[in-house]
Design a protein around this motif. Sequence first.
Motif, PDB file in Angstrom:
ATOM      1  N   ASN A 151      -9.223   6.502 -15.939  1.00 59.82           N
ATOM      2  CA  ASN A 151     -10.430   5.725 -15.654  1.00 59.82           C
ATOM      3  C   ASN A 151     -10.677   4.606 -16.656  1.00 59.82           C
ATOM      4  O   ASN A 151     -11.371   3.636 -16.345  1.00 59.82           O
ATOM      5  N   SER A 157      -9.466   2.932 -11.309  1.00 57.03           N
ATOM      6  CA  SER A 157     -10.615   3.818 -11.162  1.00 57.03           C
ATOM      7  C   SER A 157     -10.163   5.033 -10.366  1.00 57.03           C
ATOM      8  O   SER A 157      -9.015   5.101  -9.912  1.00 57.03           O
ATOM      9  N   THR A 158     -11.057   6.002 -10.204  1.00 51.28           N
ATOM     10  CA  THR A 158     -10.690   7.209  -9.474  1.00 51.28           C
ATOM     11  C   THR A 158     -11.812   7.627  -8.533  1.00 51.28           C
ATOM     12  O   THR A 158     -12.991   7.473  -8.847  1.00 51.28           O
ATOM     13  N   PRO A 701     -15.296   0.051  -7.009  1.00 48.94           N
ATOM     14  CA  PRO A 701     -15.936   0.279  -8.317  1.00 48.94           C
ATOM     15  C   PRO A 701     -16.781  -0.916  -8.733  1.00 48.94           C
ATOM     16  O   PRO A 701     -16.439  -2.064  -8.432  1.00 48.94           O
ATOM     17  N   HIS A 704     -17.544  -2.953 -14.775  1.00 49.73           N
ATOM     18  CA  HIS A 704     -17.685  -1.971 -15.837  1.00 49.73           C
ATOM     19  C   HIS A 704     -16.951  -2.395 -17.101  1.00 49.73           C
ATOM     20  O   HIS A 704     -15.926  -3.080 -17.060  1.00 49.73           O
ATOM     21  N   GLN A 730     -18.830   3.585 -22.138  1.00 52.27           N
ATOM     22  CA  GLN A 730     -18.460   2.988 -20.857  1.00 52.27           C
ATOM     23  C   GLN A 730     -19.755   2.572 -20.159  1.00 52.27           C
ATOM     24  O   GLN A 730     -20.640   3.407 -19.959  1.00 52.27           O
ATOM     25  N   TYR A 732     -21.376   0.999 -16.815  1.00 48.64           N
ATOM     26  CA  TYR A 732     -21.176   0.730 -15.397  1.00 48.64           C
ATOM     27  C   TYR A 732     -22.428   0.046 -14.856  1.00 48.64           C
ATOM     28  O   TYR A 732     -23.520   0.605 -14.924  1.00 48.64           O
ATOM     29  N   SER A 787     -21.593   8.517 -10.009  1.00 43.63           N
ATOM     30  CA  SER A 787     -20.624   7.451  -9.809  1.00 43.63           C
ATOM     31  C   SER A 787     -20.544   7.119  -8.324  1.00 43.63           C
ATOM     32  O   SER A 787     -20.572   8.019  -7.478  1.00 43.63           O
TER      33      SER A 787
END
Length: 833
Positions: A151, A157-158, A701, A704, A730, A732, A787
């Motif tokens: 990530n 991203s996941t 996503p 970020h 991190q 976002y 998320s």
Amino acid sequence: MRQLTLFFFYLLACSTVHAGKPDAAKVSLSGQVTEKGSGIAIPGAEVYFPDLRTGTTTDVNGEYTLHGLPAAKALISVSMVGYAAITETIDLATVSSRDFVLVPSVTEMHDVVVTGTSKATEMRREPVPMAMVGRGFLRENASSNIIETLNKVPGVSTVSSGPNISKPYIRGLGANRVLTLFDGIRQESQQWGEEHGVEVDQFLIDRVEVVKGPASLIYGSDALAGVVNLLPAPSVPAGRLRGAVLGNYDTNNNGLAGSVNVDGNNGRFLYGGRLSGKEASNYRNRYDGRVYGTKYNEKDFSAYFGLNRAWGYARLNFSLYDNLQEVPDGSRDSTSRRFTYQVDEADTLRPIASNDMLSSYKIGAVHQHVQFYRAYITSNFNLGDNRLSADLGFQRSIRREYSHPEYPDLPGLFLSLNTFTYDLRFHIAERKGWSTTAGLNGMLQLNDAAQGTELLIPDYHSLDIGPFLHVKKELGKLDLSGGVRYDHRKFRSDAMYMRLDPITGFEMSTEADPMDSTVTQEFVPHAQDLSGLSGSIGAAWNLNDRLTLKANLGRGYRAPSAAETTAQGVHAGAGLMQLGDAELKPEFNLQEDLGFFYNGTHITASVEVFNNSISNYIYNEKLASVTGGDSLYSPEGQDLPVFKFRQTAARLYGGEVSLDVHPHPFDRIHFENSLSLVIAENRGGGGAIITDSTKYLPLIPPLHLVSEVRYDLRKQVGLFAHMFFKVGMQVYWSQNRFYSASGTETRTPGYTLLDAGIGSDVVDKEGRTILTFTLLGSNLADVGYQSNMSRLKYFEDYPENGSGRSGIYNMGRNFSLKVVVPFDVRKKSNSAS
């Protein structure tokens, strides 16, 4: 399996013949690795030939020797932590001794990659956009599975369905558009499912290479968005027996993990194996408490056997993966908001999960049992200055989804997929700066879907075949690369019928019977032949040792998956009714990439931008009812939303900016930053009208930022060596660009996560490592967040509940402690013949 074993022993027989005859092509290489300026020897430096899969480490005097090498040109890499790596091509027919002088450095840009290109290449000389993370990154950014660890990689991203189920996304694209490889072998395990993770032992992975763009040229269908190559550690040097015992504990879900491995090399044969296991209770966060249905129990085993000779190398690998995995459905009590669970088929009354159930390790009756078996052989034959590589593999993926709590041994969905893969490449020796590779790869798949009580996709078989040509030209500081490929897929699915099982009362697969009115047809036969042309052309210009410019134009191809064309049934693991579309066309994309890279003494920086246009983009849309609201399918009292695969035109664009600063004179401080952005637009097509609710694509996503300060302690302090400290965050931003039609997605607020870590080797008086420990903390502020890439965000029976919250939140604060106890035995080696 039998054919693979016979082929491997045929190679062993060939090696025995070579061992008994003089071999003029067999050569050796020796030398010393020293530090520039001081001239002191560097022990422990790695000297490795990636295309030959052989190497060694320098001894206490900085000296090395490699035997049994082919008399041909080969790329060599010399590396050591704290030094700039050296990568160059050596003509082993004329060179038998080579010394290397390494320059101390806190920055690095000489990584060698083997993914997305026809042979091992220095990353700065490869036009295709790429990223690589090594064992240091994986150690310092550990997660509950290897995919989730990625990530923090810019552009990656996941999508997750809990702590042990993650799927990689590259620049906004995932599922069957991102091809996952293990050791260069494609992973085939029903990856069309959003809650189907990547079945691999995370402790096997030594480094990861990521291609951030179309890689269909080398790998064919399913590499339209890129490739994630999970690579195990290279073989140990000749005369060594190494291993380790590992233990790991996570505080949030009481996760326990252990792994033990042994790897040896007696100079003639390589061998090794690993046994791993991990289990966890339900994870928790500040709003949901413990989240019912997120437990798992995973076991892994792998082994390999191989050899290196002057004629080439061969490796035979086996692995098995066995995972009992719960997947939450979000069911709650409407008053207390506590989680509930299913106890019978009627499912009219669900009891509240007790605290003991929430904190236990016992897997519930409703769960998934995923097994994955893999056997493959990788081989390389030196034919003078040319090379022939042949990789053959067999995989079996067995997925059982148990959805009947009163019949805990009866799977609802039962899928068994057998896959045979092949990859043949002929590498023509370099001539006047030209390197050419011609190849042929593909796969044969056989799917059995008839053993469960629910049918989601039918039985099918498919065959992929794809020839390609890749050419590279070196013009001093300029590298040109390009190629072309043609793919063809032959897909055939069977008619399938169902009737009631008189013993269980559930439906079961049966043969067609026109005389039996209780037999219903669930699937009609489907035949489809798909083909596509893909390719790429690009340039990498190294203006000097510090500055590199890259440009690449790539066209990708992807055939629709079996689920996208044939699905028609309940997918219990995803909590929906899924419909496919037999008329779907292949996806094609055209991606332009530009990159600027700077590698200075104290600063490393990069700017990468991309523009990706996709025709026939396939996405999953929630259907609306003709009477308003969601279209619902209600089997046995359950109201499941109905989704169907659609196609449109799409455009994705954005990029990544990275900055790594080592402030002088504190070079051991790393201030690393990256910013990633993807904007994804639905351009319409097929008569569809684009509205405010459909103008963006799903599962994209948000903007970020990843920022981290790390300090690597150079000096040994008492018993502690190679110590590091780090803190990071991190950030976002809110995702305000989402596909809101029929409630498919909703706005996701932004959030900030904090993490920290410390790690060190503990050594004895002779400097030998006794153990290595790593303590990592994630989400230190225990932020309650969702998320937009988490499927659990939409698992909610009562969206309007008075709390102001809906769905399941991500994991809260967690501390992870890992301890590794290594051993290393030097043995007298036999020179390879």
